[in-house]
Enzyme design. Structure first.
Site, mmCIF file in Angstrom:
data_model
loop_
_atom_site.group_PDB
_atom_site.id
_atom_site.type_symbol
_atom_site.label_atom_id
_atom_site.label_comp_id
_atom_site.label_asym_id
_atom_site.label_seq_id
_atom_site.Cartn_x
_atom_site.Cartn_y
_atom_site.Cartn_z
ATOM 1 N N LYS A 71 106.212 -23.631 13.202
ATOM 2 C CA LYS A 71 105.237 -24.662 12.836
ATOM 3 C C LYS A 71 105.670 -25.982 13.471
ATOM 4 C CE LYS A 71 102.976 -26.547 8.679
ATOM 5 N NZ LYS A 71 102.879 -26.424 7.207
ATOM 6 N N SER A 102 98.322 -25.524 5.294
ATOM 7 C CA SER A 102 98.420 -26.184 6.574
ATOM 8 C C SER A 102 99.119 -25.374 7.664
ATOM 9 C CB SER A 102 99.162 -27.514 6.412
ATOM 10 O OG SER A 102 100.487 -27.296 5.982
ATOM 11 N N SER A 140 101.012 -24.121 1.525
ATOM 12 C CA SER A 140 100.738 -24.024 2.963
ATOM 13 C C SER A 140 101.301 -22.813 3.687
ATOM 14 C CB SER A 140 101.230 -25.278 3.675
ATOM 15 O OG SER A 140 100.246 -26.270 3.553
HETATM 16 N N1 GLN Z 1 96.723 -27.915 0.747
HETATM 17 C C1 GLN Z 1 97.791 -28.653 0.181
HETATM 18 C C2 GLN Z 1 97.741 -30.105 0.641
HETATM 19 O O1 GLN Z 1 96.874 -30.419 1.338
HETATM 20 C C3 GLN Z 1 99.122 -28.031 0.506
HETATM 21 C C4 GLN Z 1 99.647 -28.411 1.817
HETATM 22 C C5 GLN Z 1 101.041 -27.928 2.058
HETATM 23 O O2 GLN Z 1 101.562 -27.063 1.358
HETATM 24 N N2 GLN Z 1 101.664 -28.519 3.043
HETATM 25 O O3 GLN Z 1 98.538 -30.911 0.289
#
Ligand code: GLN
Length: 497
Positions: A79, A154, A178
């Protein structure tokens, strides 16, 4: 031989046995990347030359008996919020578009020590803020199962890359789901470890008290091997934990007899898509048939998890992202009038709308007068949620839940209504608030052929229970990605054979 249908561990075995080389694997994976990337867009940076060079080096070390682990020579993706020395690390943001770190994240160093061949960096929501990978400054990633749908986020690039066969496994990060949610949307397996298990050194921070790096792979056995490689105590991360029990591959035992699995009744109420619900109950029946005890119970406070999470994550982000000011890193506005104006313009032009929304929310909840009303209250809620889980784990080995209330939405549908999108994180954020490990395993597809994921949550340091249950569930369900099913046109699609 087509290597792309092999799991990471299977490929590693063939490489060590001398049946194929790491270069063969890199060659095939780049052929796949060239065929699929223009439609999937899982990567933001690819390093073909570097990958071949590295594969040759690793291959020599394997042949010399210097690298003997399960992942030696296996191509992987990272990532793009994991710092890689000499390789751009953009975090999906314009503000870091040209940022080339001079050091490598500890988790990546560990992977390299295990003989990983890094292919490139995967797309993500900007600074990991989002649930669809659409907030990336470099354009959205598409779901390999259906290109009109998002891969989740994400870590959508990492999960799409695994699903499309554009790598053998990947690392993601999970602040509020994410790893687990995009794994579910892409029909792959993802694990968020107990907070403190994997060093966050070199992970660009979003919500530091919630962030954890973890594996995304084709199955549970691969996740165990990757976690074993990256879990480590690290003095460079003050929240790193010394664990003695990181022999995770030893937990891959096909036996769930007597395992107690709690099912929170509230998690399966009206807001949950019916097909998702049915698929998870069917998966639980498989575990039950193998001897697990499945029982419904009441897990309180669920409705407070999303608001508490968004207050805490945004508050921490507003502090963490203060360092991106046009001076120290990356992008700086071209024209400005003095220092203050330079900060303002660099940040206004460098950050996208979702990041700005969170930074404003975060600054607001931390401001005097509102600190007690919002931030302090959210911290108290977090403590209560942690307590509720601790009580549940006094009775159960694991908790089963959906990874998301629905399957992958269509591109362009989610960002129109951010609050609605935030609510989609309802099943994942609690594990981060409480620091718990959680696994997402594919458990079928909906009527449109989109994958569904079951989430298993464990008590602190109980990754082995998660892996054992997931491994046992996957015994009769070998991973099959969208490519395999597309090859056999007409055959019903399934995240498992
Ligand atoms: N969807 C969640 C957010 O927008 C989780 C994102 C994540 O785990 N980085 O914060």
């Amino acid at each position: 031989m087509n290597l792309l249908n092999l799991t990471a561990v299977e490929l590693g075995k063939k490489i060590r046995a001398g049946e194929v080389t790491s270069m063969d694997a890199v060659r095939q994976v780049f052929e796949r990347i060239k065929a699929r990337e223009s439609s999937v867009h899982a990567y933001v940076t690819l390093d073909e030359e570097g990958a071949f060079r590295r594969a040759e080096q690793v291959q020599r070390q394997i042949e010399a008996g210097e690298l003997t682990g399960p992942l030696a020579g296996v191509p992987a993706a990272l990532k793009d919020n994991l710092c890689t020395r000499g390789m751009r690390t953009s975090c999906g943001s314009r503000i870091l578009e040209n940022f080339v770190p001079f050091y490598t994240a500890e988790a990546v160093c560990r992977l390299e020590a295990a003989g990983a061949v890094i292919l490139g960096k995967t797309n993500m929501d900007e600074f990991a803020m989002g649930s669809t990978t659409e907030t990336s400054a470099f354009g959205a990633t598409r779901n390999p199962w259906n290109l009109e749908h998002v891969p989740g986020g994400s870590s959508g690039g990492s999960c799409a890359a695994v699903a499309a066969g554009e790598c053998f496994y990947a690392l993601g990060s999970d602040t509020g789901g994410s790893i687990r949610q995009p794994s579910a949307f892409c029909g792959v397996t993802g694990l968020k470890p107990t907070y403190g298990t994997v060093s966050r050194y070199g992970l660009v921070a979003y919500g530091s008290s919630l962030d954890q790096i973890g594996p995304v792979a084709k199955d549970v056995a691969d996740c165990a091997a990757v976690l074993e490689a990256i879990a480590s105590y690290d003095r460079k991360d003050s929240t790193s934990i010394k664990r003695e029990d990181t022999d995770f591959t030893g937990a891959l035992i096909d036996d769930v007899r007597g395992m107690r699995i709690g099912v929170p009744a509230d998690y399966f109420g009206d807001g949950l898509n019916k097909e998702v619900k049915a698929a998870i109950f069917a998966a639980l029946e498989v575990l039950q048939a193998k001897g697990a005890v499945v029982e419904e119970f009441d897990l309180p406070l669920m409705k407070y998890a999303v608001p508490a999470y968004y207050i805490i994550a945004s508050a921490e982000a507003s502090s963490n992202l203060a360092r991106f000011d046009g001076v120290k890193y990356g992008f700086r506005a071209k024209e400005y009038d003095g220092l203050h104006d330079m900060y303002k313009k660099s940040r206004s032009q460098g950050f996208g709308p979702e990041v700005k929304r969170r930074l404003m929310l975060g600054s607001f909840v931390l401001s005097s007068g509102y600190y007690d009303a919002y931030y302090q209250k959210a911290l108290k809620t977090k403590a209560l949620i942690k307590e509720a889980f601790e009580q549940a784990f006094a009775r159960y080995d694991l908790i089963a839940a959906p990874a998301a209330p629905f399957t992958a939405p269509k591109l362009g549908e989610s960002l129109k209504d951010p609050l609605q999108m935030y609510l989609g994180d309802v099943y994942t954020v609690s594990a981060n608030l409480a620091g718990l490990p959680a696994l997402s395993v594919p458990c079928g597809v909906d009527s449109e052929g989109l994958p569904i994921g079951m989430q298993l949550i464990g008590g602190h340091f109980q990754e082995k229970k998660l892996l054992r249950a997931g491994f046992s569930y996957q015994q009769s369900r070998r991973y099959q990605g969208p490519e395999a099913s597309a090859d056999e046109a007409g055959k019903e699609r399934s995240a498992y054979e």
